[in-house]
Design a protein around this motif. Structure first.
Motif, mmCIF file in Angstrom:
data_model
loop_
_atom_site.group_PDB
_atom_site.id
_atom_site.type_symbol
_atom_site.label_atom_id
_atom_site.label_comp_id
_atom_site.label_asym_id
_atom_site.label_seq_id
_atom_site.Cartn_x
_atom_site.Cartn_y
_atom_site.Cartn_z
ATOM 1 N N THR A 1 -28.052 -3.596 10.615
ATOM 2 C CA THR A 1 -28.723 -4.251 9.323
ATOM 3 C C THR A 1 -28.118 -5.568 9.172
ATOM 4 O O THR A 1 -28.765 -6.495 8.406
ATOM 5 N N LYS B 1 -32.408 1.598 10.757
ATOM 6 C CA LYS B 1 -32.063 0.430 10.479
ATOM 7 C C LYS B 1 -32.785 -0.296 9.348
ATOM 8 O O LYS B 1 -32.286 -0.945 8.293
ATOM 9 N N ARG C 1 -31.509 -1.124 5.534
ATOM 10 C CA ARG C 1 -31.827 -2.545 4.985
ATOM 11 C C ARG C 1 -32.380 -2.577 3.940
ATOM 12 O O ARG C 1 -31.699 -3.441 2.822
#
Length: 384
Positions: free
Chosen positions: A26, A334, A338
């Motif tokens: 991220t 991911k 994020r």
């Protein structure tokens, strides 16, 4: 430079390292610590995964003031206690599903997270395939029309043989449901997310094809490259389901059916759904995640490919690469993380969160309990 979050991960089996890799990708977090069952295991894992701090007691990790976010990646029966203690220690929490073993525990965790003002998420990562999000956009824009039916499956073969064994087969560790709670929860969260409708009534049929299984007497790693002998096992009874089909009624009027099966030969980890609407149908297969089939009655069907130039702005936010560059399972975590980390760093208000929260975790616990009740009674059960 933008500030990055300090992250700790508890549990380093299959999914823990996946969390660590995704968190790093991220570019918003640094994984600074991990904890596992004892110090030796923790140190070995920390060395393999290039993590600075290792703890044989997860409470030591929680006492580290600089750790802001904790990921819970342990067996199911530990989630409630670990999440509660992490919240009490002032941490933001990302938890694997299920959030807890029952509704009472899950409700308490939702209340605690809200009380302490912590960001909270459950790892329903399947939402974060780009074409899953695009399907949600198409439904929300009315392009699918009135939804008539929703159906699909989640199929695996990792428990195909009676010698296949894992802690998820033990109810005291994983809970009273296995296939529905473990993989069915992903499917149910997925279709409710896309359709915008909630399941209000269920009728379930369960089957346990291996009434007993062969449990290794020593850790499976001990036998790497060896052939196990009969004396290396003990026969244990199995009480959780290998298979389930569940009829579904949705609050928007749609009907549906979900099938989950962990003894489906050749299906490694296949999630499919089809949504049949009055204007078109949508079909998606997790083993071909960069394709969304759009079915038509009066003209040619379409195959929408994952390409930022072909999808909505909402979907482009979770695409990292140009069209023709496939994205898959690791990318879903991911993008989920994020969004979680951004909510923390930017102090986003609760109404602006775009990821599955503890409320969604509670929702799946409630659904699972209704499905279990239906299987026991062989009757329709309302989801309360």
């Amino acid at each position: 430079m933008r500030r990055t979050l300090k992250v700790g991960v508890i549990g380093t089996g299959f999914i823990g390292p996946a969390h660590i890799e995704a968190a790093r990708r991220t570019f918003l977090a640094e994984v600074v610590a991990l904890a596992d069952i004892n110090e030796d295991v923790a140190r070995c894992k920390a060395n393999d995964l290039a993590v600075e701090l290792a703890f044989g007691d997860y409470r030591e990790l929680l006492r580290q003031d600089h750790i802001e976010v904790v990921h819970i990646c342990t067996p199911n029966h530990l989630h409630y206690t670990m999440v509660k203690e992490a919240l009490l220690a002032g941490k933001h929490v990302v938890c694997e599903k299920p959030l807890a073993m029952n509704r009472r525990e899950a409700e308490e965790l939702v209340e605690l997270a809200e009380k302490f003002g912590r960001v909270h998420a459950v790892h329903f990562n399947v939402r974060f395939y780009p074409l899953v999000r695009e399907a949600r956009v198409l439904v929300s824009q009315g392009k699918v029309g009135k939804i008539f039916a929703i159906h699909g499956s989640y199929l695996q073969d990792w428990l195909f043989y009676e010698t296949d064994y894992n802690w998820r087969l033990e109810p005291e560790l994983s809970g009273p449901s296995r296939a529905v709670a473990d993989i069915g929860s992903h499917w149910l969260d997925l279709v409710e997310y896309i359709s915008g409708q909630q399941v209000v009534e269920v009728f379930a049929d369960f089957a346990t094809f291996h009434k007993t299984r062969k449990k290794p007497l020593k850790p499976v790693e001990t036998y790497a490259g060896k052939i196990l002998k009969p004396e290396d096992y003990e026969t244990v009874p199995i009480t959780t389901e290998d298979y389930a089909s569940v009829l579904l009624h949705f609050d928007g009027g749609a009907h549906g059916v979900m099938t989950v099966n962990q003894v489906a030969a050749g299906r490694k980890n296949r999630i499919t759904y089809e949504i049949d609407g009055s204007l078109c149908a949508l079909f998606w297969d997790s083993e071909r995640p960069n394709e969304l089939w759009i079915g038509r009655r009066d003209k040619a069907n379409e195959l929408l490919m994952k390409d930022p130039s072909l999808v909505s702005e909402t979907t482009r936010q979770i695409i990292s690469f140009p069209g023709g560059h496939n994205e898959g399972f690791p990318d879903t975590s991911k993008h989920l993380f994020r969004e979680v980390y951004s909510a923390i760093l930017e102090a986003r208000p609760r109404e602006d969160w775009t990821f599955p929260t503890f409320v969604d975790g509670l929702r799946e616990v409630v659904l699972c309990e209704a499905i279990l009740e239906s299987a026991r009674k062989s009757a329709w059960v309302q989801v309360r």
